[in-house]
Motif scaffolding. Sequence first.
Motif, PDB file in Angstrom:
ATOM      1  N   SER A  20     -50.303 -14.102  36.408  1.00 24.30           N
ATOM      2  CA  SER A  20     -50.099 -13.082  37.249  1.00 24.30           C
ATOM      3  C   SER A  20     -51.533 -12.462  38.046  1.00 24.30           C
ATOM      4  N   GLU A  21     -52.521 -12.764  37.294  1.00 24.03           N
ATOM      5  CA  GLU A  21     -53.693 -12.083  37.926  1.00 24.03           C
ATOM      6  C   GLU A  21     -54.262 -13.038  39.186  1.00 24.03           C
ATOM      7  N   PHE A  22     -53.794 -14.276  39.391  1.00 28.52           N
ATOM      8  CA  PHE A  22     -53.978 -15.167  40.499  1.00 28.52           C
ATOM      9  C   PHE A  22     -53.261 -14.922  41.713  1.00 28.52           C
ATOM     10  N   ARG A  23     -53.710 -14.067  42.649  1.00 29.67           N
ATOM     11  CA  ARG A  23     -52.711 -13.712  43.897  1.00 29.67           C
ATOM     12  C   ARG A  23     -53.803 -13.438  44.912  1.00 29.67           C
ATOM     13  N   PRO A  33     -49.796 -32.720  32.322  1.00 26.20           N
ATOM     14  CA  PRO A  33     -49.326 -32.062  31.131  1.00 26.20           C
ATOM     15  C   PRO A  33     -49.421 -30.639  30.890  1.00 26.20           C
ATOM     16  N   LEU A  34     -48.509 -29.815  30.257  1.00 28.20           N
ATOM     17  CA  LEU A  34     -48.679 -28.337  30.399  1.00 28.20           C
ATOM     18  C   LEU A  34     -50.155 -27.571  30.073  1.00 28.20           C
ATOM     19  N   GLU A  35     -50.880 -28.499  29.181  1.00 27.42           N
ATOM     20  CA  GLU A  35     -52.168 -27.885  28.880  1.00 27.42           C
ATOM     21  C   GLU A  35     -53.227 -28.162  30.192  1.00 27.42           C
ATOM     22  N   SER A  36     -52.636 -28.748  31.141  1.00 23.97           N
ATOM     23  CA  SER A  36     -53.676 -28.624  32.497  1.00 23.97           C
ATOM     24  C   SER A  36     -53.382 -27.235  32.992  1.00 23.97           C
ATOM     25  N   LEU A  37     -52.374 -26.679  32.795  1.00 21.87           N
ATOM     26  CA  LEU A  37     -52.527 -25.376  33.509  1.00 21.87           C
ATOM     27  C   LEU A  37     -53.573 -24.420  32.705  1.00 21.87           C
ATOM     28  N   THR A  38     -53.828 -24.442  31.795  1.00 16.55           N
ATOM     29  CA  THR A  38     -54.996 -23.559  31.164  1.00 16.55           C
ATOM     30  C   THR A  38     -56.215 -23.904  31.684  1.00 16.55           C
ATOM     31  N   ILE A  39     -56.631 -25.198  31.906  1.00 17.86           N
ATOM     32  CA  ILE A  39     -57.770 -25.820  32.531  1.00 17.86           C
ATOM     33  C   ILE A  39     -57.997 -25.244  33.871  1.00 17.86           C
ATOM     34  N   ILE A  40     -56.695 -25.395  34.550  1.00 16.78           N
ATOM     35  CA  ILE A  40     -56.915 -24.927  36.099  1.00 16.78           C
ATOM     36  C   ILE A  40     -57.148 -23.258  36.071  1.00 16.78           C
ATOM     37  N   CYS A  41     -56.510 -22.631  35.313  1.00 15.74           N
ATOM     38  CA  CYS A  41     -56.765 -21.016  35.543  1.00 15.74           C
ATOM     39  C   CYS A  41     -58.021 -20.987  34.840  1.00 15.74           C
ATOM     40  N   SER A  42     -58.557 -21.418  33.894  1.00 13.17           N
ATOM     41  CA  SER A  42     -59.983 -21.077  33.585  1.00 13.17           C
ATOM     42  C   SER A  42     -60.999 -21.592  34.660  1.00 13.17           C
ATOM     43  N   ALA A  43     -60.806 -22.597  35.417  1.00 14.39           N
ATOM     44  CA  ALA A  43     -61.504 -22.740  36.644  1.00 14.39           C
ATOM     45  C   ALA A  43     -61.440 -21.778  37.650  1.00 14.39           C
ATOM     46  N   GLN A  72     -43.851 -20.692  29.253  1.00 16.17           N
ATOM     47  CA  GLN A  72     -43.664 -19.622  28.347  1.00 16.17           C
ATOM     48  C   GLN A  72     -44.004 -18.340  28.684  1.00 16.17           C
ATOM     49  N   PRO A  73     -43.543 -17.026  28.407  1.00 20.51           N
ATOM     50  CA  PRO A  73     -44.087 -15.707  28.701  1.00 20.51           C
ATOM     51  C   PRO A  73     -45.519 -15.704  28.618  1.00 20.51           C
ATOM     52  N   SER A  74     -46.499 -16.266  27.827  1.00 22.32           N
ATOM     53  CA  SER A  74     -47.865 -16.263  27.859  1.00 22.32           C
ATOM     54  C   SER A  74     -48.277 -16.727  28.989  1.00 22.32           C
ATOM     55  N   HIS A  75     -47.784 -17.939  29.504  1.00 24.31           N
ATOM     56  CA  HIS A  75     -48.155 -18.469  30.789  1.00 24.31           C
ATOM     57  C   HIS A  75     -48.036 -17.594  32.100  1.00 24.31           C
ATOM     58  N   VAL A  76     -46.956 -16.730  31.972  1.00 22.36           N
ATOM     59  CA  VAL A  76     -46.486 -16.085  33.168  1.00 22.36           C
ATOM     60  C   VAL A  76     -47.666 -14.981  33.370  1.00 22.36           C
ATOM     61  N   SER A  77     -47.803 -14.336  32.049  1.00 23.59           N
ATOM     62  CA  SER A  77     -48.961 -13.194  31.855  1.00 23.59           C
ATOM     63  C   SER A  77     -50.249 -13.757  32.672  1.00 23.59           C
ATOM     64  N   MET A  78     -50.616 -14.955  32.298  1.00 22.86           N
ATOM     65  CA  MET A  78     -51.874 -15.646  32.534  1.00 22.86           C
ATOM     66  C   MET A  78     -51.955 -15.794  33.876  1.00 22.86           C
ATOM     67  N   LEU A 136     -49.508 -12.462  46.988  1.00 20.89           N
ATOM     68  CA  LEU A 136     -48.892 -13.603  46.891  1.00 20.89           C
ATOM     69  C   LEU A 136     -49.330 -14.477  45.956  1.00 20.89           C
ATOM     70  N   PRO A 137     -48.729 -15.120  45.075  1.00 20.21           N
ATOM     71  CA  PRO A 137     -49.213 -15.992  44.005  1.00 20.21           C
ATOM     72  C   PRO A 137     -49.837 -17.209  44.427  1.00 20.21           C
ATOM     73  N   ILE A 138     -51.330 -17.543  44.107  1.00 20.70           N
ATOM     74  CA  ILE A 138     -52.115 -18.623  44.359  1.00 20.70           C
ATOM     75  C   ILE A 138     -51.444 -20.031  43.774  1.00 20.70           C
ATOM     76  N   LEU A 139     -51.024 -19.952  42.615  1.00 19.60           N
ATOM     77  CA  LEU A 139     -50.214 -21.193  41.895  1.00 19.60           C
ATOM     78  C   LEU A 139     -48.971 -21.245  42.334  1.00 19.60           C
ATOM     79  N   ILE A 140     -48.379 -22.333  42.957  1.00 23.78           N
ATOM     80  CA  ILE A 140     -47.167 -22.483  43.198  1.00 23.78           C
ATOM     81  C   ILE A 140     -46.640 -23.526  41.846  1.00 23.78           C
TER      82      ILE A 140
END
Length: 477
Positions: free
Chosen positions: A451-454, A412-422, A443-449, A458-462
């Motif tokens: 952007s810091e993982f590179r 589910p989409l909430e998994s993305l928040t868990i992964i980014c926190s880790a 959502q746009p909020s996800h895109v900005s979240m 290159l982006p780390i998250l595909i």
Amino acid sequence: MVKAPSLISLAALAVKRELLLGDDVIPYVCELPADLFDILLTYLPPLALQKLQTKIKPFRDGDDCGSPDYCFENGRKHGRYGNFNTVWKKLFKTRWSGVTDQIEPVDWQQRYWEAHVQGCLDEAAELVVLPSFRGLISDINISDTILNYIGYEQQMNHLACDYSKLSYHCQQFGHYARCLRLQNALCVEETCVQALCKLLIQNSETLASLEFLHCKLSPSFVEGICRSLCSKRKRIHKIENLSIDISSFIENCPSSVVVELVSFLSSGRSLCSLKLRHCHLDRDFGRMVFSSLLEASSSLSILDLSGNSIGGWLSKYDRSGPLFSLGAGKSLQSLRLLNLRGNNLCKADARDLGSALVHIPNLEILDISDNTIEDDGISKNRGGVETAKFLSKLMSLAPDLVEVNAGYNLMPLESLTIICSALKVAKGHLQRLDLTGNNWELQPSHVSMLSEFRHNGLPILILPTLQALDVPYDDEP
């Protein structure tokens, strides 16, 4: 008007015929000036070139190498009589113009005959499956197309050697093979096993890679192959890469197969890559493979079990259970890549795989994609956050990981928040985390979240794209 052939070309063709029919001309060839000798080499087909290179005594001008073989210098063969390696390379490129090796071969003679033997085996595999085939695989006649490539001529029929039989090519050139690919037709017990085992015994000291493709493997066949590859004195083998693809064992994991494979894996001091992909393996087989490798402290660097049904292969054991007690103090120090794609892994597997990582301290690449790791909820929603929780734990337990494929796990989409926190708290070397194949509306909020993982720009998250129409359907009501 057709240009008349040169005297040199006529002489070279005459020498070629003499070489194909006998050895009498070789002493005279060896007396040729170096420039004429080099020209002659370019006119010789593989059979004639092989005979000449085998018969003459190789040495360098004023510098005996002290070995009956040619000296290698900067990746090239140098000898008193020209550069054979250059000619072998040209012959290989002419016959297999579309083949490109990842690493440029050093010995082109070896590479030529290895590819030739593989071509003969592939052709034989096509003939064995025909209803009209009768007899033994060793008696199969090689096609004129292949014989013409190596320089066979009709006037050679009277010679003692039967160039047309597969057995001749395996006996004469089989020892050049470092890699062999065997299809199902070559693994039929009644017609092929004896000849195949003979070929493997002949090459047991030099064969490095063995691949079985679309095979149905019987217990006696597995036993014959394993024993053919192992040294009779030391009971060890020198296989570096073993691959069994899209195949099956005729009986459902019989004890004899397990015993032979455990023995084979345990005696493989050179084994660095083991691939058992799409082989209908169950969890007991998966557990056996992992535990035998762990107990032997194998130097394996690649383990690929993708496409099997091994869900639960570790779920009966926790960190204090039998499997990890068995491996106490042991580890797979060299294992760098673990592929568990499409293995029906469940929530318990994710948890226990996390515990198993203590035995795989240097893992760099992990593929757990296409596994419906379940969440709690009991409608058994095929998607869930368990994969995200596992990934979070993974980042702290395996800091050397550089690449993880967790796509198509229906998160589910909430998994993305868990992964980014880790990712924020992890201090590892992760460069790529594949999350494609999930039905997310970013959502746009996800895109900005994100952007810091590179890494290196290159982006780390595909992430999944809107065009991904082949995403599995999550059947939660």
